[in-house]
Design an enzyme around this catalytic site. Sequence first.
Site, PDB file in Angstrom:
ATOM      1  N   CYS A 199      92.294 -10.007 -28.098  1.00 32.35           N
ATOM      2  CA  CYS A 199      92.095  -9.615 -29.493  1.00 32.35           C
ATOM      3  C   CYS A 199      91.973 -10.898 -30.324  1.00 32.35           C
ATOM      4  CB  CYS A 199      93.272  -8.771 -29.973  1.00 32.35           C
ATOM      5  SG  CYS A 199      93.235  -8.442 -31.753  1.00 32.35           S
TER       6      CYS A 199
ATOM      7  N   CYS B 115      95.063 -11.171 -32.871  1.00 34.40           N
ATOM      8  CA  CYS B 115      96.473 -11.377 -32.492  1.00 34.40           C
ATOM      9  C   CYS B 115      96.695 -11.936 -31.098  1.00 34.40           C
ATOM     10  CB  CYS B 115      97.247 -10.062 -32.639  1.00 34.40           C
ATOM     11  SG  CYS B 115      97.029  -8.925 -31.244  1.00 34.40           S
TER      12      CYS B 115
ATOM     13  N   CYS C 253      93.483  -2.319 -31.559  1.00 36.05           N
ATOM     14  CA  CYS C 253      94.338  -3.181 -30.737  1.00 36.05           C
ATOM     15  C   CYS C 253      95.732  -2.562 -30.644  1.00 36.05           C
ATOM     16  CB  CYS C 253      94.423  -4.578 -31.357  1.00 36.05           C
ATOM     17  SG  CYS C 253      95.651  -5.628 -30.563  1.00 36.05           S
TER      18      CYS C 253
ATOM     19  N   CYS D  40      98.234  -5.205 -32.714  1.00 39.16           N
ATOM     20  CA  CYS D  40      98.138  -5.508 -34.151  1.00 39.16           C
ATOM     21  C   CYS D  40      97.367  -4.460 -34.940  1.00 39.16           C
ATOM     22  CB  CYS D  40      97.509  -6.878 -34.356  1.00 39.16           C
ATOM     23  SG  CYS D  40      95.711  -6.896 -34.183  1.00 39.16           S
TER      24      CYS D  40
ATOM     25  N   CYS E  14      83.008   0.478 -26.545  1.00 40.55           N
ATOM     26  CA  CYS E  14      81.907  -0.180 -27.251  1.00 40.55           C
ATOM     27  C   CYS E  14      82.534  -1.039 -28.356  1.00 40.55           C
ATOM     28  CB  CYS E  14      81.026   0.931 -27.819  1.00 40.55           C
ATOM     29  SG  CYS E  14      79.605   0.373 -28.699  1.00 40.55           S
TER      30      CYS E  14
END
Length: 178
Positions: free
Chosen positions: A90, A93, A139, A142, A162
Amino acid sequence: MKYLFKISAALLLGTLSFQKIDAQKIQKVNGKNSVNPYYSRTDTKILKVSNANWKKVLNENLYAVSRLNNTEMAFTGKYNNFDGLGTYYCAACGNALFKSDAKFASTCGWPSFFETIRPQSVIFKRDDSYNMKRTEVLCGRCDARLGHVFDDGPKPTRKRFCMNSISLEFEPLNKSQK
Ligand code: FE
């Protein structure tokens, strides 16, 4: 001599702490370098951070996609036509999201994966915007918006995660194995 030691120690500590901060942790926000204190590759603790605080540490484009539900234009993202071997984290984060061996050549215009690294890498949210029934992918650490998941992916999962390239940060295999 005592001062020399202190100065050397300070320089060494300064160098070490600088090395710990990688490029993704420092982003240009409103023209200034800003360190993202929420970013970690090892801390899996769930983050509860307000948009106001995210806005201080994420660059404008990442903030718009991850916190304001913007979507990058199809075929424009850096990982759409990309087949490097490694791990995708991510970008907001540092949470580990996808391995490159789960990435497949999709024609949709965004980087696509058939599975996440762990089931809890992401969370799902119903998205009824634009008169469509879709499932949004966020995510798991986060809450950053990453993209959507569809049921038209390849075997074995038949899923197509996607993703917005800007929400991802790729690290090549040899570096992430160290
Ligand atoms: Fe995250």
